[in-house]
Design an enzyme around this catalytic site. Structure first.
Site, PDB file in Angstrom:
ATOM      1  N   CYS A   1       0.767  -1.121  -0.032  1.00 22.70           N
ATOM      2  CA  CYS A   1       0.057   0.001   0.050  1.00 22.70           C
ATOM      3  C   CYS A   1       0.901   1.199   0.079  1.00 22.70           C
ATOM      4  CB  CYS A   1      -0.972  -0.147   0.993  1.00 22.70           C
ATOM      5  SG  CYS A   1      -0.138   0.125   2.650  1.00 22.70           S
TER       6      CYS A   1
ATOM      7  N   HIS B   1      -3.005   1.352   6.975  1.00 23.72           N
ATOM      8  CA  HIS B   1      -3.162   1.242   5.610  1.00 23.72           C
ATOM      9  C   HIS B   1      -3.308   2.555   5.010  1.00 23.72           C
ATOM     10  CE1 HIS B   1      -4.276  -1.080   1.845  1.00 23.72           C
ATOM     11  NE2 HIS B   1      -5.336  -0.170   1.718  1.00 23.72           N
TER      12      HIS B   1
ATOM     13  N   HIS C   1      -5.654   1.732  -4.653  1.00 15.83           N
ATOM     14  CA  HIS C   1      -4.554   1.294  -3.465  1.00 15.83           C
ATOM     15  C   HIS C   1      -4.420  -0.269  -3.896  1.00 15.83           C
ATOM     16  CE1 HIS C   1      -8.025  -1.226  -0.938  1.00 15.83           C
ATOM     17  NE2 HIS C   1      -8.105  -1.212  -1.967  1.00 15.83           N
TER      18      HIS C   1
END
Length: 359
Positions: free
Chosen positions: A273, A321, A333
């Site tokens: 990520c 995240h 993402h």
């Protein structure tokens, strides 16, 4: 953002959320669980759905823990690179300092040899024995200069020696940090592999129909969370203006769609990520921290209502995240192992906050 483009992105997000489980944000992270509809689910299937919901939440936790460990791994990797560079710089200083000390020792040796050739008498003694007044006066000046030069030489040697000792201590300290970082990185890697292995084992125990139903539960959970976020009216406040750098970052990130997630990866073929977001902004000419936690700590915070394409949305209380906002309530993402870089709704995960790279 132009109305035509806004409509296309909105439609894309709606379609993706409705037809593919890949849009669930990795499904590695907790999201509000959908309430089973009795009329849509046979009574005999309800207990199994309950079991699968427990599996979904367990997978969420395993992949979330893997994401936290991945951040720790990436942070250790980044520190190791800096520490290695510091050690190299110190090694160069030590080499240069040793060469300087050798030159100073040569000068000191030359002075000692000169005194020896003068019969072992110091300059002051030879001066006092001179019968020539002018020679005496000239010599007095040279003696003073010589004293100053000798004092300066001794001072240079002392300072150089001290510098070398400090460089050695600093290098030793950096080596210890590097070793500690190596152990931290190894521990993080072990934890990542442990969590991913447990998740894969859990998924492998499911039958085909159970996997399909689990995917359906994941999709519904993501869709429900996104709907609640949109229904809050937040999109009415977001203007979606975009900077030149932000537009470049969005263009880069969206071009990576379909590429696999891989923990610790920064492209060009796989990403995690924060690897995706850091490389997206690097393509726009802006270096940002490597991990989602450091991105949250170091970059400028902006209210959600003021976010614009290119901004980074940080998720979960532990900032484990990160995604890149592309506008119209959508993000791109790298979700989690087993998934690919994808487009999904910005509200499908709990938002911690928004940060903005650049000026």
């Amino acid at each position: 953002m132009r109305a035509g483009k806004r409509g296309l992105i909105t439609a894309a997000v709606t379609v993706v959320c409705a037809v593919t489980v890949l849009l669930a944000p990795g499904t590695a992270f907790a999201a509000p669980a959908p309430t089973p509809t009795p009329t849509a689910t046979p009574p005999s299937a309800a207990p199994r759905d309950k079991d699968l919901e427990a599996v979904r939440k367990k997978l969420d936790k395993l992949y979330h823990d893997a994401a936290v460990a991945t951040d720790a791994y990436n942070a250790a990797e980044e520190k190791a690179e800096k520490q290695s560079a510091d050690i190299v710089a110190l090694a160069k200083k030590i080499v240069e300092g040793q060469k300087k000390l050798d030159r100073l020792k040569d000068r000191a040796g030359a002075a000692a040899r000169s005194q020896y050739r003068g019969g072992g008498l110091p300059d002051e003694a030879r001066l006092m024995l001179s019968d020539n007044p002018q020679q005496f006066l000239d010599g007095a000046g040279r003696v003073i200069q010589g004293h100053r030069a000798t004092k300066g030489l001794i001072g240079d040697m002392s300072r150089t020696q001290q510098d070398l000792e400090q460089y050695s201590k600093d290098a030793s300290a950096q080596w210890k940090k590097l070793e500690a970082g190596r152990k931290a990185k190894a521990a993080a890697k072990k934890e990542i592999e442990k969590q991913i292995s447990a998740a894969e084992k859990l998924e492998s125990q499911l039958e085909k129909k159970e996997k399909e139903r689990l995917a359906e539960l994941e999709r519904k959970a993501a869709q429900k969370a996104q709907t609640a976020w949109v229904d809050s009216g937040i999109l009415e406040e977001i203007k979606d203006d975009v900077s030149a750098q932000g537009e470049k970052a969005v263009k880069f990130a969206t071009a990576q769609m379909g590429k696999p997630y891989e923990w610790g990866a920064e492209g060009p073929n796989t990403y995690d990520c924060s690897g995706l977001t850091s490389q997206a902004w690097a393509s726009a000419g802006q270096a940002i921290p490597r991990t989602s936690q450091e991105q949250w700590k170091q970059l400028k915070h902006v209210p959600v209502k003021d976010m614009r394409p290119g901004d980074l949305i940080i998720y979960f209380d532990d900032a484990s995240h990160v995604a890149l906002y592309v506008g119209d309530g959508a993000i791109v993402h790298a979700p989690r192992p087993g998934r690919t870089v994808t487009l999904t709704g910005a509200g499908t995960m709990p938002i911690l906050g928004v940060v903005r790279p650049g000026a």
